[in-house]
Scaffold this motif. Structure first.
Motif, PDB file in Angstrom:
ATOM      1  N   ASP A   1      56.437  36.526  42.744  1.00 56.04           N
ATOM      2  CA  ASP A   1      55.548  37.321  43.572  1.00 56.04           C
ATOM      3  C   ASP A   1      55.574  38.744  43.025  1.00 56.04           C
ATOM      4  OD1 ASP A   1      54.379  38.921  45.572  1.00 56.04           O
ATOM      5  OD2 ASP A   1      54.994  37.514  47.140  1.00 56.04           O
TER       6      ASP A   1
ATOM      7  N   ASP B   1      47.477  34.449  39.483  1.00 53.15           N
ATOM      8  CA  ASP B   1      46.482  33.783  40.324  1.00 53.15           C
ATOM      9  C   ASP B   1      45.325  34.733  40.590  1.00 53.15           C
ATOM     10  OD1 ASP B   1      47.470  35.567  42.236  1.00 53.15           O
ATOM     11  OD2 ASP B   1      48.400  34.017  43.470  1.00 53.15           O
ATOM     12  N   ASP B   2      44.319  34.253  41.325  1.00 48.34           N
ATOM     13  CA  ASP B   2      43.104  35.051  41.545  1.00 48.34           C
ATOM     14  C   ASP B   2      43.333  36.295  42.393  1.00 48.34           C
ATOM     15  OD1 ASP B   2      43.548  33.594  43.871  1.00 48.34           O
ATOM     16  OD2 ASP B   2      41.423  33.162  44.211  1.00 48.34           O
ATOM     17  N   LYS B   3      44.442  36.362  43.120  1.00 46.43           N
ATOM     18  CA  LYS B   3      44.729  37.532  43.949  1.00 46.43           C
ATOM     19  C   LYS B   3      45.683  38.505  43.266  1.00 46.43           C
ATOM     20  CE  LYS B   3      43.991  34.848  48.078  1.00 46.43           C
ATOM     21  NZ  LYS B   3      44.624  33.937  48.979  1.00 46.43           N
ATOM     22  N   ASP B   4      46.070  38.185  42.025  1.00 47.77           N
ATOM     23  CA  ASP B   4      47.046  38.996  41.293  1.00 47.77           C
ATOM     24  C   ASP B   4      48.354  39.154  42.065  1.00 47.77           C
ATOM     25  OD1 ASP B   4      45.676  39.397  38.958  1.00 47.77           O
ATOM     26  OD2 ASP B   4      45.026  41.430  39.419  1.00 47.77           O
ATOM     27  N   THR B   5      48.735  38.124  42.813  1.00 55.06           N
ATOM     28  CA  THR B   5      49.978  38.212  43.579  1.00 55.06           C
ATOM     29  C   THR B   5      51.107  37.406  42.964  1.00 55.06           C
ATOM     30  OG1 THR B   5      49.198  36.427  45.010  1.00 55.06           O
ATOM     31  CG2 THR B   5      48.864  38.668  45.800  1.00 55.06           C
TER      32      THR B   5
ATOM     33  N   SER C   1      54.605  41.463  44.247  1.00 51.05           N
ATOM     34  CA  SER C   1      54.975  42.497  45.189  1.00 51.05           C
ATOM     35  C   SER C   1      56.498  42.671  45.256  1.00 51.05           C
ATOM     36  CB  SER C   1      54.421  42.196  46.579  1.00 51.05           C
ATOM     37  OG  SER C   1      54.988  40.993  47.092  1.00 51.05           O
TER      38      SER C   1
END
Length: 133
Positions: free
Chosen positions: A129, A23-27, A131
């Motif tokens: 995710d 996604d655009d947040k690289d999450t 993270s």
């Protein structure tokens, strides 16, 4: 819909290839299993490699453009029994054409056309995710 970008192509320890969409947040990452040839076709535009003769996705892009069309977007639409589905959306002089596609082919085309890649919201459960990895 969620806009995604290609993070890269990866291979696991057993030799299976994946295209990684984030996604655009690289999450969140959506890994989609693909074949070796599909991985190569996706990697070529990412790495900026110029091939001497058009590959299948280059040919598809040229055919769409020669017929007065423009690839607007691709959408990863669903998954059934570990198989993902996608659509290629083409605008041809105001007419919207939707073509059923394998995600790997749609992604390879989108990369060549600088077209956006989307995923339907219901597929969010299949993402990871970053993270947590």
């Amino acid at each position: 819909m969620i806009e995604l970008k290609v993070k890269g192509v990866s291979v696991d320890t057993t030799g299976n290839f994946f295209v990684l969409l984030v996604d655009d947040k690289d999450t969140n990452v959506l890994p989609i299993g693909i074949g070796k040839l599909e991985a190569q076709s996706i990697a070529i535009p990412i790495e900026g490699i110029t091939v001497p003769r058009p590959m299948t996705h280059d040919l598809l892009k040229s055919a769409i453009e020669e017929l007065g069309g423009e690839t607007e977007k691709i959408i990863i639409t669903g998954i059934e029994k570990d198989t993902y589905f996608a659509e290629i959306h083409i605008d041809q002089n105001g007419k919207n054409i939707v073509i059923d596609s394998r995600p790997s082919d749609a992604i390879a085309l989108a990369l060549r056309c600088d077209g956006p890649i989307y995923m339907k919201f219901q597929l969010i459960e299949f993402t990871y995710d970053l993270s947590d990895i």
